[in-house]
Design a protein around this motif. Structure first.
Motif: not given
Length: 318
Positions: A91-96, A158-169, A176-178, A243-248
């Motif tokens: 349950w993850e939105d992600v971009f690199l 290699f140096f990469g940055t993963k930007v993730s959000h775990y929206p309310p579920c 799983n969130g991850l 998580k049910e509440n909050g966009n992590r």
């Protein structure tokens, strides 16, 4: 039980020896610790929070509502199938973000802010690796040089940055969130949400929350640090709960070896044992194989959420 918190600024003062020892303990017994007073400007961190959240709202949120994770959760809930659990998806939105891929373009200053942030994090990663060098009794710069294909002064790692959000579920107990895993690479620096929790590590068989601390940077050691240290430092299982509440929000930066780098236990950390109980004959004992990092990543891609030991065995056989 709480994840250790280290005041990184104390490395520059009278408490340097004590702080080094604290970090050594974190690496040996935890594999995770949090840094405060790490030198990254608070103003920059606040801007990173803002543009990351705006990017999700403008460019990612609607797409996530139509994602595979959402569809599968709806199907499992509707059909009461799979024992009420969504498998093999997060349950993850992600971009690199890397130096040469396409970045989000709809948020003003996103590129400028994240470029500055990545530069700061890369510098911090190199400082953390130098601390590891010192604690392990290795020459200064050893880990960085190993990650850069053995070339001193090179910048091939290699140096990469993963930007993730775990929206309310709506049904966090069903997905799983991850999923639990260890990280494949070297040193990971995480700027996590300071309002919404969810990250946990496995410590002595128990899942422990990584407590949110405002503007702290969470450090964890990946599989390649475990190999270089010949097992003195361990990569650690971790996961994210939906998580049910909050966009992590979760922004993880990875300082990994070059794909062509050869990774092996540092010679200084390979033990000696008597051969066939003969005191006149000794042999060196390495707990891990030597391998090319790109080969390891090929295995990891297929086995990320499985035990790590078979991954080491697989590259040993190559």
């Amino acid at each position: 039980m709480a994840i250790p918190v280290i005041d990184f600024s104390k490395l520059n003062g009278e408490e340097r020896a004590k702080t080094l020892a604290q970090i050594a303990t974190c690496c040996e017994e935890w594999g995770f610790f949090q840094l405060v007073n790490h030198g990254i400007p608070v103003e920059l961190l606040e801007m990173v929070k803002r543009v990351s959240s705006e990017s999700f709202k403008k460019e990612r949120e609607e797409k996530f509502s139509k994602s595979t994770a959402v569809k599968l959760l709806n199907e499992v809930e509707k059909n009461k199938s799979n024992n009420g659990k969504v498998e093999n998806v997060d349950w993850e939105d992600v971009f690199l973000l890397t130096d040469d891929n396409e970045w989000p373009s709809h948020v003003p200053q996103f590129r400028e802010i994240m470029k500055e942030y990545r530069s700061e994090l890369k510098t911090l990663a190199e400082k953390v690796m130098e601390v590891m060098d010192e604690n392990l009794g290795l020459p200064k710069g050893y880990i960085k040089q190993s990650f850069n294909n053995g070339e001193n002064g090179s910048d091939k790692a290699f140096f990469g940055t993963k930007v993730s959000h775990y929206p309310p579920c709506p049904k966090p107990e069903m997905v799983n969130g991850l999923r639990a895993h260890t990280d494949a690479g070297g040193v990971i620096l995480l700027f996590q949400d300071d309002q919404v929790d969810g990250l946990q590590i496995l410590k002595d068989g128990v899942w422990i929350d990584v407590q949110p601390i405002q503007n702290a940077i969470v450090i964890n050691t990946g599989d390649q640090i475990e190999v270089l240290s010949n097992g003195k430092y361990k990569s650690v299982w971790h996961r994210v709960l939906a998580k049910e509440n909050g966009n992590r929000r979760s922004i993880a930066s990875f300082y990994n070896p070059s794909y062509k780098a050869t990774i092996a236990p540092a010679p200084q950390l390979i033990g000696e044992v008597n051969k066939d109980n003969n005191e006149d004959q000794v042999e060196l004992v390495s707990n891990y194989p030597s391998f090319v990092f790109g080969d390891y990543m090929n295995v990891y891609t297929e086995q990320k959420f499985l035990p790590k030991e078979p991954r080491f065995q697989a590259v040993r056989a190559m």
